[in-house]
Design a protein around this motif. Structure first.
Motif, PDB file in Angstrom:
ATOM      1  N   THR A 103       3.644  -6.027   5.805  1.00 28.53           N
ATOM      2  CA  THR A 103       3.118  -5.857   4.435  1.00 28.53           C
ATOM      3  C   THR A 103       1.919  -4.989   4.551  1.00 28.53           C
ATOM      4  O   THR A 103       1.384  -5.036   5.490  1.00 28.53           O
ATOM      5  CB  THR A 103       2.820  -7.449   3.760  1.00 28.53           C
ATOM      6  OG1 THR A 103       1.952  -8.039   4.541  1.00 28.53           O
ATOM      7  CG2 THR A 103       4.211  -7.720   3.552  1.00 28.53           C
ATOM      8  N   LYS A 104       1.454  -4.436   3.281  1.00 29.37           N
ATOM      9  CA  LYS A 104       0.279  -3.710   3.188  1.00 29.37           C
ATOM     10  C   LYS A 104      -0.085  -3.643   1.656  1.00 29.37           C
ATOM     11  O   LYS A 104       0.650  -3.618   0.924  1.00 29.37           O
ATOM     12  CB  LYS A 104       0.248  -2.228   3.667  1.00 29.37           C
ATOM     13  CG  LYS A 104      -0.595  -1.210   3.757  1.00 29.37           C
ATOM     14  CD  LYS A 104      -0.297  -0.103   4.131  1.00 29.37           C
ATOM     15  CE  LYS A 104      -1.286   0.998   3.825  1.00 29.37           C
ATOM     16  NZ  LYS A 104      -1.560   1.215   2.307  1.00 29.37           N
ATOM     17  N   GLY A 105      -1.507  -3.874   1.802  1.00 31.40           N
ATOM     18  CA  GLY A 105      -2.078  -3.667   0.262  1.00 31.40           C
ATOM     19  C   GLY A 105      -2.136  -2.494  -0.059  1.00 31.40           C
ATOM     20  O   GLY A 105      -2.293  -1.486   0.748  1.00 31.40           O
ATOM     21  N   ASP A 106      -1.584  -1.794  -1.198  1.00 29.70           N
ATOM     22  CA  ASP A 106      -1.627  -0.538  -1.441  1.00 29.70           C
ATOM     23  C   ASP A 106      -2.938   0.058  -1.392  1.00 29.70           C
ATOM     24  O   ASP A 106      -3.047   1.408  -1.136  1.00 29.70           O
ATOM     25  CB  ASP A 106      -1.242  -0.286  -3.040  1.00 29.70           C
ATOM     26  CG  ASP A 106       0.404  -0.483  -3.412  1.00 29.70           C
ATOM     27  OD1 ASP A 106       1.022  -0.770  -2.480  1.00 29.70           O
ATOM     28  OD2 ASP A 106       0.941  -0.459  -4.387  1.00 29.70           O
ATOM     29  N   ALA A 107      -4.122  -0.550  -1.472  1.00 32.86           N
ATOM     30  CA  ALA A 107      -5.413   0.273  -1.573  1.00 32.86           C
ATOM     31  C   ALA A 107      -5.943  -0.137  -0.225  1.00 32.86           C
ATOM     32  O   ALA A 107      -7.161   0.591   0.213  1.00 32.86           O
ATOM     33  CB  ALA A 107      -6.250  -0.526  -2.673  1.00 32.86           C
ATOM     34  N   ASN A 108      -5.268  -0.640   0.866  1.00 30.13           N
ATOM     35  CA  ASN A 108      -5.903  -0.921   2.269  1.00 30.13           C
ATOM     36  C   ASN A 108      -5.439   0.226   3.063  1.00 30.13           C
ATOM     37  O   ASN A 108      -4.402   0.886   2.807  1.00 30.13           O
ATOM     38  CB  ASN A 108      -5.153  -2.181   2.659  1.00 30.13           C
ATOM     39  CG  ASN A 108      -5.612  -3.452   2.114  1.00 30.13           C
ATOM     40  OD1 ASN A 108      -6.673  -3.309   1.233  1.00 30.13           O
ATOM     41  ND2 ASN A 108      -4.754  -4.699   2.222  1.00 30.13           N
ATOM     42  N   ASN A 109      -6.221   0.613   3.803  1.00 28.10           N
ATOM     43  CA  ASN A 109      -5.819   1.631   5.142  1.00 28.10           C
ATOM     44  C   ASN A 109      -4.765   1.189   6.182  1.00 28.10           C
ATOM     45  O   ASN A 109      -4.128   2.206   6.523  1.00 28.10           O
ATOM     46  CB  ASN A 109      -7.102   2.004   5.723  1.00 28.10           C
ATOM     47  CG  ASN A 109      -8.306   2.646   4.591  1.00 28.10           C
ATOM     48  OD1 ASN A 109      -7.657   3.386   3.703  1.00 28.10           O
ATOM     49  ND2 ASN A 109      -9.493   2.499   4.921  1.00 28.10           N
ATOM     50  N   ALA A 110      -4.796   0.101   6.234  1.00 32.54           N
ATOM     51  CA  ALA A 110      -3.968  -0.433   7.448  1.00 32.54           C
ATOM     52  C   ALA A 110      -2.754  -1.470   6.893  1.00 32.54           C
ATOM     53  O   ALA A 110      -3.197  -2.251   6.038  1.00 32.54           O
ATOM     54  CB  ALA A 110      -4.408  -0.793   8.753  1.00 32.54           C
TER      55      ALA A 110
END
Length: 174
Positions: A103-110
């Motif tokens: 998973t990844k937050g849309d605003a996160n870089n990684a």
């Protein structure tokens, strides 16, 4: 005139019914959380949460309320809410491995460091209600529920009060 009175009574009943349902759901959620010690109580497979971080900014903002529904299966691109330790996290599935979802937050870089096992998934985000989180959190407090109950009681009593005033009002017959 009878049609407008009927429409007003029907609208009033719908409003009161909605408030009663919201109050009952809030009471159940508080009971499940504090008495049954459920971390994320649900009603008919649906639960809600208020977003407190900006990791999904662009799709979901801070103070948005999300409605989550448990699914039989999840796919890449779904926004899911899952347990990360004792906290709930809402991020997008970007891939799947044998260990679980990446998973990844849309605003996160990684991407998130650990895969999310299917057993930790609460559900998929099915509705986003912008900026409703603060109001919902307030309505879940004892004061908020008291105010909600007071509004429902007033709405129930007001039509009767108006009818009494109309019946007892003065009419001029010559």
């Amino acid at each position: 005139m009878r049609v407008t009175e009927t429409l007003k009574k029907t609208a009033n009943m719908l409003i009161v019914g909605t408030l009663v349902i919201i109050l009952a759901a809030n009471c159940y959620m508080l009971f499940a959380r504090f008495v049954l010690h459920e971390q994320q109580p649900d009603v008919l497979g649906y639960s809600s949460a208020v977003v407190i971080s900006g990791s999904m900014s662009g799709s979901i903002e801070i103070n948005d309320m999300i409605i989550i529904h448990e699914q039989d299966a999840y796919t890449t691109g779904d926004i899911i809410t899952f347990y990360s330790g004792n906290s709930l996290v809402t991020h997008r599935i970007i891939s799947e491995t044998e260990e679980g979802f990446i998973t990844k937050g849309d605003a996160n870089n990684a991407a998130d460091l650990q895969p999310v096992p299917i057993t930790d998934v609460v559900g998929k985000v099915v509705v986003i209600v912008p900026k409703a989180g603060a109001a919902i959190q307030f309505l879940q407090t004892p004061l908020g529920m008291t105010i909600l109950l007071g509004i429902a009681v007033l709405l129930i009593l007001m039509p009767g009060r108006r009818d009494e005033e109309n019946e007892g009002g003065s009419t001029y017959d010559n």
